[in-house]
Design an enzyme around this catalytic site. Structure first.
Site, PDB file in Angstrom:
ATOM      1  N   SER A 146       0.852  -1.198   0.000  1.00 35.60           N
ATOM      2  CA  SER A 146       0.000   0.000   0.000  1.00 35.60           C
ATOM      3  C   SER A 146       0.882   1.240   0.000  1.00 35.60           C
ATOM      4  CB  SER A 146      -0.867   0.012   1.255  1.00 35.60           C
ATOM      5  OG  SER A 146      -1.383   1.307   1.471  1.00 35.60           O
ATOM      6  N   TYR A 159      -1.372  -0.591   9.991  1.00 39.23           N
ATOM      7  CA  TYR A 159      -1.395  -0.882   8.547  1.00 39.23           C
ATOM      8  C   TYR A 159      -0.051  -0.527   7.910  1.00 39.23           C
ATOM      9  CZ  TYR A 159      -3.627  -0.821   3.859  1.00 39.23           C
ATOM     10  OH  TYR A 159      -3.987  -1.047   2.549  1.00 39.23           O
ATOM     11  N   LYS A 163       2.190  -3.249   5.949  1.00 35.32           N
ATOM     12  CA  LYS A 163       2.450  -3.108   4.509  1.00 35.32           C
ATOM     13  C   LYS A 163       3.936  -2.862   4.218  1.00 35.32           C
ATOM     14  CE  LYS A 163      -1.660  -3.765   2.710  1.00 35.32           C
ATOM     15  NZ  LYS A 163      -1.931  -5.085   2.089  1.00 35.32           N
TER      16      LYS A 163
HETATM   17  N1  LIG Z   1      -8.464  -0.077  -2.177  1.00 30.19           N
HETATM   18  C1  LIG Z   1      -7.287   0.507  -2.251  1.00 30.19           C
HETATM   19  O1  LIG Z   1      -7.135   1.608  -2.802  1.00 30.19           O
HETATM   20  C2  LIG Z   1      -6.075  -0.161  -1.668  1.00 30.19           C
HETATM   21  C3  LIG Z   1      -4.884   0.564  -1.613  1.00 30.19           C
HETATM   22  C4  LIG Z   1      -3.740  -0.036  -1.120  1.00 30.19           C
HETATM   23  C5  LIG Z   1      -3.799  -1.358  -0.707  1.00 30.19           C
HETATM   24  N2  LIG Z   1      -4.972  -2.055  -0.749  1.00 30.19           N
HETATM   25  C6  LIG Z   1      -4.945  -3.438  -0.292  1.00 30.19           C
HETATM   26  O2  LIG Z   1      -5.603  -4.275  -1.241  1.00 30.19           O
HETATM   27  C7  LIG Z   1      -6.189  -5.388  -0.553  1.00 30.19           C
HETATM   28  C8  LIG Z   1      -7.664  -5.483  -0.891  1.00 30.19           C
HETATM   29  O3  LIG Z   1      -8.293  -4.291  -0.533  1.00 30.19           O
HETATM   30  P1  LIG Z   1      -9.774  -3.883  -0.971  1.00 30.19           P
HETATM   31  O4  LIG Z   1      -9.753  -2.413  -1.121  1.00 30.19           O
HETATM   32  O5  LIG Z   1     -10.248  -4.748  -2.086  1.00 30.19           O
HETATM   33  O6  LIG Z   1     -10.550  -4.217   0.385  1.00 30.19           O
HETATM   34  P2  LIG Z   1     -11.976  -4.864   0.663  1.00 30.19           P
HETATM   35  O7  LIG Z   1     -12.252  -4.585   2.094  1.00 30.19           O
HETATM   36  O8  LIG Z   1     -12.974  -4.454  -0.372  1.00 30.19           O
HETATM   37  O9  LIG Z   1     -11.685  -6.419   0.449  1.00 30.19           O
HETATM   38  C9  LIG Z   1     -10.917  -7.182   1.348  1.00 30.19           C
HETATM   39  C10 LIG Z   1     -11.445  -8.603   1.356  1.00 30.19           C
HETATM   40  O10 LIG Z   1     -10.641  -9.352   2.263  1.00 30.19           O
HETATM   41  C11 LIG Z   1     -11.500 -10.154   3.062  1.00 30.19           C
HETATM   42  N3  LIG Z   1     -10.834 -10.471   4.331  1.00 30.19           N
HETATM   43  C12 LIG Z   1     -10.666  -9.701   5.417  1.00 30.19           C
HETATM   44  N4  LIG Z   1      -9.999 -10.370   6.369  1.00 30.19           N
HETATM   45  C13 LIG Z   1      -9.720 -11.598   5.862  1.00 30.19           C
HETATM   46  C14 LIG Z   1      -9.040 -12.741   6.350  1.00 30.19           C
HETATM   47  N5  LIG Z   1      -8.494 -12.778   7.570  1.00 30.19           N
HETATM   48  N6  LIG Z   1      -8.953 -13.830   5.539  1.00 30.19           N
HETATM   49  C15 LIG Z   1      -9.503 -13.837   4.308  1.00 30.19           C
HETATM   50  N7  LIG Z   1     -10.160 -12.782   3.808  1.00 30.19           N
HETATM   51  C16 LIG Z   1     -10.266 -11.670   4.564  1.00 30.19           C
HETATM   52  C17 LIG Z   1     -12.748  -9.303   3.251  1.00 30.19           C
HETATM   53  O11 LIG Z   1     -13.856 -10.086   3.648  1.00 30.19           O
HETATM   54  C18 LIG Z   1     -12.901  -8.682   1.851  1.00 30.19           C
HETATM   55  O12 LIG Z   1     -13.652  -9.504   0.987  1.00 30.19           O
HETATM   56  C19 LIG Z   1      -5.876  -5.183   0.932  1.00 30.19           C
HETATM   57  O13 LIG Z   1      -4.696  -5.876   1.269  1.00 30.19           O
HETATM   58  C20 LIG Z   1      -5.644  -3.696   1.004  1.00 30.19           C
HETATM   59  O14 LIG Z   1      -4.876  -3.352   2.110  1.00 30.19           O
HETATM   60  C21 LIG Z   1      -6.105  -1.475  -1.209  1.00 30.19           C
END
Ligand SMILES: NC(=O)c1ccc[n+]([C@@H]2O[C@H](COP(=O)([O-])OP(=O)(O)OC[C@H]3O[C@@H](n4cnc5c(N)ncnc54)[C@H](O)[C@@H]3O)[C@@H](O)[C@H]2O)c1
Length: 309
Positions: A146, A159, A163
């Site tokens: 991230s 976080y 990360k």
């Molecule tokens: N959205 C962004 O802009 C962004 C930016 C940087 C990093 N990320 C990273 O991308 C990844 C996905 O993010 P997102 O935005 O799609 O989030 P989101 O919350 O939409 O999806 C995350 C998914 O992970 C599942 N989850 C949570 N805990 C879990 C566990 N212990 N085991 C299995 N599944 C689990 C949730 O149920 C959900 O379906 C994460 O690692 C997040 O930190 C996202």
């Protein structure tokens, strides 16, 4: 699926792939020919994800279990092997947020985030890499970082630690797995998902996306902020044979933007014969190191027309 798709015959696990970015990754890997193990803590979203991929002509099964414990990592690898015969690709994407400033962050806030992101990445990669090495599969490890891990962010101690730690592990794994032909990379995504939907700065982009309209170019181009699908192409590329020479990298992706992040390097070096005492530093630190490093993400000012609150 076409028979000459780049990931034909390959098998992938994507953690946290019931919705959001993980679902987009799983769908794209399936479109490119891979069979996919879906994973989520939520049974209904995991089942929907499998149905969505199957409706598009892909192959998928679900493992409903929390990423973090070794037991889940073992189940994921075993399911890939039992259902589809092998494992080639692991995407560690599962994640949760427990945001608050340092002085309000509880032990539970810290441990929960570290357990899912950092420990979950460690246990899943350890299991997958062990299997790939034992079976001489030149696999692909793709871990999700991230911008917060790269730069720090207000309210995200837990976080940021997780990360940044993931990118540190990826650099180490790129070294350790090189001989086996396994690559390990970190992807630094930015996209409109449930995780970013509530950030006021992104409100106009999330609003456009929800209405099925294209996001304003300021978001897609200047901020590198787009949809989950915008991130998925990079995951499929890194998973493919075409990316065999790419390892140990942290690659940013979002909207129309692709970036390669630098790894930390010393930017100033100074010497003092006999070492640096307190008195030497008090007298000469500023001159020795020069300009200090900035912290935090750098966002350009939001144009007035895109301000929502
Ligand atoms: N959205 C962004 O802009 C962004 C930016 C940087 C990093 N990320 C990273 O991308 C990844 C996905 O993010 P997102 O935005 O799609 O989030 P989101 O919350 O939409 O999806 C995350 C998914 O992970 C599942 N989850 C949570 N805990 C879990 C566990 N212990 N085991 C299995 N599944 C689990 C949730 O149920 C959900 O379906 C994460 O690692 C997040 O930190 C996202």
């Amino acid at each position: 699926m076409s028979t000459d798709a780049p990931l034909d015959g390959k098998v992938a696990i994507v953690t946290g792939s019931g919705r959001g970015l993980g679902l987009a990754y799983a769908q794209e890997l399936a479109r490119q020919g891979a069979a996919v193990v879906i994973n989520d803590v939520d049974e209904a979203t995991a089942a929907d994800a499998v149905a969505t991929i199957e409706a598009e002509g892909g192959r998928a099964v679900a493992v409903v279990a929390p990423v973090g414990p070794t037991e889940t990592a073992k189940r994921l690898v075993q399911t890939a092997v039992d259902s589809f015969g092998r494992l080639d690709i692991l995407v560690t994407n599962a994640g949760v947020l427990r945001d608050t400033v340092l002085w309000k962050m509880s032990d539970d806030d810290f441990d929960t985030v570290i357990n899912v992101h950092l420990r979950g990445t460690f246990t899943c990669v350890r299991e997958a890499a062990t299997y790939m090495r034992e079976n001489q599969i030149p696999g692909r490890i793709i871990c999700i970082g991230s911008p917060t891990g790269q730069r720090g962010n207000f309210g995200q101690t837990n976080y940021a630690a997780a990360k940044a730690g993931i990118v540190g592990m990826v650099r180490t794994w790129a070294l350790e797995l090189k001989k086996a032909g396994i690559t390990a990379n970190a992807v630094i995504p930015v996209a409109a998902t449930a995780m970013t939907a509530t950030v006021p700065y992104f409100a106009a982009a999330v609003e456009a996306d929800a209405a099925g309209e294209p996001m304003p170019s300021f978001f897609r181009h200047d901020l590198g902020f787009g949809t989950s699908d915008d991130v998925a192409g990079l995951i499929a590329y890194l998973a493919s044979d075409a990316a065999a020479g790419v390892s140990g990298q942290a690659i940013g992706i979002g909207g129309d933007r692709l970036q390669l992040w630098s790894h930390p390097e010393a930017v100033a070096t100074a010497f003092h014969e006999g070492g640096w005492s307190y008195a030497d530093l008090a007298a000469g630190f500023a001159e020795a190191v020069g300009e200090l490093q900035s912290v935090g993400e750098k966002f350009p000012p939001l144009p007035e027309a895109l301000q929502r609150s």
